[in-house]
Design an enzyme around this catalytic site. Structure first.
Site, PDB file in Angstrom:
ATOM      1  N   LYS A  83      -5.147  16.883  -2.901  1.00 46.90           N
ATOM      2  CA  LYS A  83      -4.165  16.214  -3.774  1.00 46.90           C
ATOM      3  C   LYS A  83      -4.908  15.303  -4.741  1.00 46.90           C
ATOM      4  CE  LYS A  83       0.301  14.128  -2.691  1.00 46.90           C
ATOM      5  NZ  LYS A  83       0.930  13.189  -1.746  1.00 46.90           N
TER       6      LYS A  83
HETATM    7  C1  E4P Z   1       4.350  12.874  -1.458  1.00 43.80           C
HETATM    8  O1  E4P Z   1       3.517  13.689  -1.739  1.00 43.80           O
HETATM    9  C2  E4P Z   1       4.432  11.546  -2.073  1.00 43.80           C
HETATM   10  O2  E4P Z   1       3.230  10.871  -1.943  1.00 43.80           O
HETATM   11  C3  E4P Z   1       5.571  10.762  -1.491  1.00 43.80           C
HETATM   12  O3  E4P Z   1       6.709  11.598  -1.461  1.00 43.80           O
HETATM   13  C4  E4P Z   1       5.854   9.469  -2.200  1.00 43.80           C
HETATM   14  O4  E4P Z   1       7.040   8.914  -1.696  1.00 43.80           O
HETATM   15  P1  E4P Z   1       7.454   7.383  -1.948  1.00 43.80           P
HETATM   16  O5  E4P Z   1       7.788   7.215  -3.386  1.00 43.80           O
HETATM   17  O6  E4P Z   1       8.658   7.174  -1.066  1.00 43.80           O
HETATM   18  O7  E4P Z   1       6.277   6.545  -1.542  1.00 43.80           O
END
Ligand code: E4P
Length: 218
Positions: A83
């Site tokens: 990622k």
């Molecule tokens: C997933 O890949 C993201 O990092 C995550 O959904 C972020 O979520 P949040 O905005 O609730 O931290």
């Protein structure tokens, strides 16, 4: 529609795998910090539980650093998906890793233009954050609609729309209506999707009536 679980808590992932609802997992540095565990160990454990893509995020901010971290992370297990953030260095890293056959999830997407760049960089997944857009008074779902529509115009884009920052079941339902390929869901949202008070009430009534018959099926 694929369901990824948005957590680094192994016990939660394990129970949702048993339920048959896990097609992959997403983590980020905040979720790893919350787990209190060493990143490489927790990612290896998650990869062993589910065969689907498990997103592990780089933390370097320059191209060389991101590429080195991405190459390290992908060696943890064959189903690691590296990622990277939607920055210039992140897009360069995405392109370099994707050319090697590595799955890349480009994260922190907040505009359709950013999603087009990620697709051109060969991302396997683009992660638009709906909840964080809602938090600042914008419509996160409008972004999902735009990206789904744009990607559908270009069959050569192989990038899947992975709806992230989901806060409640309505985000999931709307994402499904729009045809998003993947939703990454916090475990509590999967439980919220499952539970309904009328299901509980109906089941209690059926069981009470059944008891009155004095029968047993087996
Ligand atoms: C997933 O890949 C993201 O990092 C995550 O959904 C972020 O979520 P949040 O905005 O609730 O931290």
């Amino acid at each position: 529609m694929k369901f990824f679980v948005d957590t680094a808590e192994v016990a939660d992932i394990r129970s949702l795998v048993e339920l048959g609802m896990v097609d992959g997992v997403t983590t980020n540095p905040s979720l790893i910090a919350k787990s209190g565990r060493k990143m490489s160990e927790v990612i290896a454990e998650i990869c062993a539980i589910t065969p689907g893509p498990v997103s592990a995020e780089v933390t370097a901010t320059d191209f060389d650093g991101m590429l080195a971290e991405g190459r390290y992370l992908r060696e943890i297990a064959p189903n690691v998906c590296v990622k990277v953030p939607l920055t210039e260095a992140g897009l360069r890293t995405c392109k370099a890793l994707a050319e090697d056959g590595t799955l890349v999830n480009v994260t922190l997407c907040f505009s359709p233009g950013q999603a087009i760049l990620a697709a051109k960089a060969g991302a396997a997944f683009i992660s638009p954050f709906v909840g964080r857009l809602d938090d600042i008074g914008q419509d996160g779902m409008e972004l999902i609609a735009d990206i789904v529509q744009i990607y559908a115009n270009y069959p050569q884009f192989k990038t899947e729309v992975l709806v992230a920052s989901i806060r409640h079941p309505i985000h999931l339902i709307q994402s499904a209506k729009l045809g998003a390929h993947v939703a990454t869901l916090p475990p509590n949202v999967i439980r919220q999707l499952l539970n309904h008070p009328l299901t509980d009430k109906g089941l209690a009534a059926f069981l009470a009536d059944w008891k009155k018959t004095g029968q047993s099926i087996l």
